[in-house]
Motif scaffolding. Structure first.
Motif, PDB file in Angstrom:
ATOM      1  N   TYR A 217      43.973  45.508  48.787  1.00 47.37           N
ATOM      2  CA  TYR A 217      42.600  45.244  49.026  1.00 47.37           C
ATOM      3  C   TYR A 217      41.958  44.009  48.518  1.00 47.37           C
ATOM      4  CZ  TYR A 217      42.129  50.450  50.556  1.00 47.37           C
ATOM      5  OH  TYR A 217      42.601  51.316  51.247  1.00 47.37           O
ATOM      6  N   GLY A 218      42.335  43.943  47.296  1.00 50.70           N
ATOM      7  CA  GLY A 218      41.727  42.455  46.616  1.00 50.70           C
ATOM      8  C   GLY A 218      42.146  41.292  47.573  1.00 50.70           C
ATOM      9  N   THR A 219      43.391  41.196  48.015  1.00 52.12           N
ATOM     10  CA  THR A 219      43.787  39.910  48.787  1.00 52.12           C
ATOM     11  C   THR A 219      42.810  39.982  49.977  1.00 52.12           C
ATOM     12  OG1 THR A 219      45.943  40.058  48.234  1.00 52.12           O
ATOM     13  CG2 THR A 219      45.505  38.867  50.194  1.00 52.12           C
ATOM     14  N   GLY A 220      42.652  41.102  50.775  1.00 50.65           N
ATOM     15  CA  GLY A 220      41.783  41.333  51.932  1.00 50.65           C
ATOM     16  C   GLY A 220      40.126  40.829  51.561  1.00 50.65           C
ATOM     17  N   ARG A 221      39.876  41.433  50.493  1.00 54.41           N
ATOM     18  CA  ARG A 221      38.401  41.106  50.050  1.00 54.41           C
ATOM     19  C   ARG A 221      38.159  39.444  50.053  1.00 54.41           C
ATOM     20  NH1 ARG A 221      38.419  42.889  45.419  1.00 54.41           N
ATOM     21  NH2 ARG A 221      38.056  41.017  44.319  1.00 54.41           N
ATOM     22  N   LEU A 222      39.149  38.970  49.431  1.00 59.45           N
ATOM     23  CA  LEU A 222      39.108  37.456  49.113  1.00 59.45           C
ATOM     24  C   LEU A 222      39.041  36.605  50.452  1.00 59.45           C
ATOM     25  CD1 LEU A 222      41.131  37.154  46.115  1.00 59.45           C
ATOM     26  CD2 LEU A 222      38.812  36.575  46.147  1.00 59.45           C
ATOM     27  N   SER A 244      49.706  36.626  45.637  1.00 61.48           N
ATOM     28  CA  SER A 244      48.775  35.968  46.820  1.00 61.48           C
ATOM     29  C   SER A 244      48.011  35.005  45.942  1.00 61.48           C
ATOM     30  CB  SER A 244      47.577  37.223  47.375  1.00 61.48           C
ATOM     31  OG  SER A 244      48.181  38.094  48.071  1.00 61.48           O
ATOM     32  N   TYR A 245      47.957  33.676  46.461  1.00 61.20           N
ATOM     33  CA  TYR A 245      47.696  32.526  45.722  1.00 61.20           C
ATOM     34  C   TYR A 245      46.650  32.154  46.343  1.00 61.20           C
ATOM     35  CZ  TYR A 245      52.224  32.366  43.318  1.00 61.20           C
ATOM     36  OH  TYR A 245      53.412  32.559  42.549  1.00 61.20           O
ATOM     37  N   PHE A 246      45.519  31.789  45.721  1.00 61.83           N
ATOM     38  CA  PHE A 246      44.081  31.266  46.203  1.00 61.83           C
ATOM     39  C   PHE A 246      43.708  30.125  45.471  1.00 61.83           C
ATOM     40  CE2 PHE A 246      44.055  35.797  47.357  1.00 61.83           C
ATOM     41  CZ  PHE A 246      43.727  35.971  48.365  1.00 61.83           C
ATOM     42  N   MET A 247      42.663  29.205  46.020  1.00 62.14           N
ATOM     43  CA  MET A 247      41.977  28.109  45.121  1.00 62.14           C
ATOM     44  C   MET A 247      40.775  28.555  44.706  1.00 62.14           C
ATOM     45  SD  MET A 247      44.588  26.063  45.740  1.00 62.14           S
ATOM     46  CE  MET A 247      43.992  24.462  45.151  1.00 62.14           C
ATOM     47  N   ASP A 248      40.577  28.280  43.418  1.00 65.22           N
ATOM     48  CA  ASP A 248      39.233  28.369  43.057  1.00 65.22           C
ATOM     49  C   ASP A 248      38.317  27.302  43.271  1.00 65.22           C
ATOM     50  OD1 ASP A 248      39.307  26.330  40.885  1.00 65.22           O
ATOM     51  OD2 ASP A 248      39.711  27.560  39.336  1.00 65.22           O
TER      52      ASP A 248
END
Length: 312
Positions: A217-222, A244-248
Motif C-alpha cells: 500500500y505504501g509503495t503504491g501510495r508513493l 522499494s527504493y525511491f528518491m527523496d
C-alpha cells in the motif's frame, strides 16, 4: 551470545539546501511525524517507534550526511565505548555528556574510518508511540542505513574492531568482487550495510512497514503521488526483506521494507551471495533488473561534510 555496547540504530541526520521541500516530503507522503521544529531543524518520528525521532533535517548550504546515531543500554556502556575508542586512537568529537536534543540522554560523538560523524547515546526518553493498524502504510520504525565506502573491507573491519558489529552476509560479483557487507549490532540481519562506491556517501536509508500489505500500500501510495521509484518492488535474498527504493527531493535513496530477517546469532554463519544472479537481488522476480544505472543512483553525491580520518 555477544557483549556489545551498541544495541540498535536510533536516527539518521541529513543536511539539505531546500529544507522546506525536504521537510514536506518526509512529513507528508513518506509518512513521518514532525515532533519538533527549531528554526531550520526538523525532528521526524515514526508512529510505531519509541525513538524520539528517526530522521533529523537541517537547513544548510550543502547537502550532506550530518550524523548516524546508535543506542546503548546504559551510560556506563557509553563511557566504556568512549574509553575504548580513545585508547585505540579514534578521534572523538565530544566527550560523553548530556545530549540537548528531543528526549535528552547521555552520549558522545566520534569519526568513523570514512570520516562520518557517529553518535552513541543511552538514557534517551521513550517517545509515546502506538501499534499501527492494518493497511496503515506509514513507517513503523527505522530499519537500517547503508553507507558507501571506497574500501568496504577496511570499513567493515573498523566497525567490527571498534564497535563490535558482526558480519551477516556479503554480496559479491564475478567481475567486481565484493560489493556489499551486511553488518549487525543485534539479531536483526543488518542495522547497517557497507556498499562499494567511488566515495564516502549515503547509499540509502530504510524504513520498516507493518507487514506485506502495508508495504505494498505504501509503495503504491508513493507511485500515485509521483515519487520516483528507482528499484522494486521485490524481495532480497540476503536479509529476506522486501524493497522499494525511491528518491527523496535531494537525490538520497530511501527504502520501504518489511520482514527483515532476525538471526540466531549463536548458529549463524555469513554467506557470500553472487550478486549477478537475479534471484539474489530479487527472489520474487517482480522488480526491474538491477543494472549499472540503478546502482549508480545510490552512489549519491560526494559528501563534502566528511572528515578524512586517519586509518585506525
Amino acid at each position: 551470545m555477544t557483549d556489545r555496547l551498541i544495541t540498535h540504530l536510533r536516527h539518521v541526520d541529513l543536511a539539505v539546501p531546500d529544507y522546506a521541500r525536504q521537510r514536506e516530503f518526509y512529513s507528508g507522503v513518506w509518512g513521518l511525524t514532525e515532533v519538533a521544529n527549531d528554526g531550520g531543524i526538523s525532528f521526524l518520528a515514526a508512529e510505531g517507534s519509541p525513538e524520539q525521532y528517526i530522521i533529523r533535517l537541517r537547513q544548510a548550504e550543502e547537502k550532506r550526511l550530518d550524523l548516524i546515531a546508535f543506542g546503548a543500554a546504559a551510560p556506563a556502556d557509553v563511557d566504556a565505548l568512549a574509553e575504548r575508542l580513545r585508547a585505540a586512537g579514534v578521534r572523538l568529537i565530544s566527550e560523553p555528556g548530556k545530549i540537548d536534543t528531543p528526549g535528552g540522554g547521555y552520549g558522545f560523538r566520534f569519526f568513523d574510518l570514512d570520516g562520518r560523524t557517529v553518535e552513541v547515546s543511552a538514557d534517551v526518553a521513550v517517545r509515546a508511540h502506538r501499534r499501527l493498524e492494518a493497511k496503515e502504510s506509514v513507517p513503523v520504525r527505522l530499519s537500517h542505513v547503508v553507507l558507501n565506502s571506497p574500501d568496504i573491507d577496511a570499513t567493515r573491519v573498523w566497525y567490527e574492531t571498534h564497535l563490535d558489529f558482526a558480519l551477516s552476509d556479503t554480496l559479491a560479483h564475478p567481475r567486481m568482487g565484493q560489493v556489499m557487507h551486511f553488518m549487525r549490532c543485534n539479531p536483526q540481519h543488518h542495522s547497517m550495510a557497507i556498499a562499494r562506491g567511488p566515495h564516502a556517501s549515503l547509499h540509502h536509508i530504510s524504513f520498516e512497514l507493518r507487514g506485506l500489505d502495508e508495504y505494498m500500500y505504501g509503495t503504491g501510495r508513493l507511485l500515485r503521488a509521483g515519487v520516483r521509484m528507482v528499484w522494486g518492488p521485490g524481495r532480497h535474498l540476503a536479509g529476506d526483506n522486501t524493497f522499494s527504493y525511491f528518491m527523496d527531493p535531494h537525490g538520497n535513496t530511501v527504502e520501504y521494507t518489511t520482514e527483515l530477517e532476525e538471526l540466531d546469532e549463536d548458529a549463524w554463519h555469513p554467506h557470500v551471495h553472487d550478486f549477478s544472479q537475479p534471484e539474489v537481488t530479487d527472489q520474487w522476480g517482480t522488480a526491474n533488473p538491477m543494472n549499472e544505472l540503478v546502482a549508480k543512483e545510490s552512489f549519491n553525491d560526494v559528501d563534502r561534510g566528511v572528515f578524512v580520518a586517519p586509518p585506525v
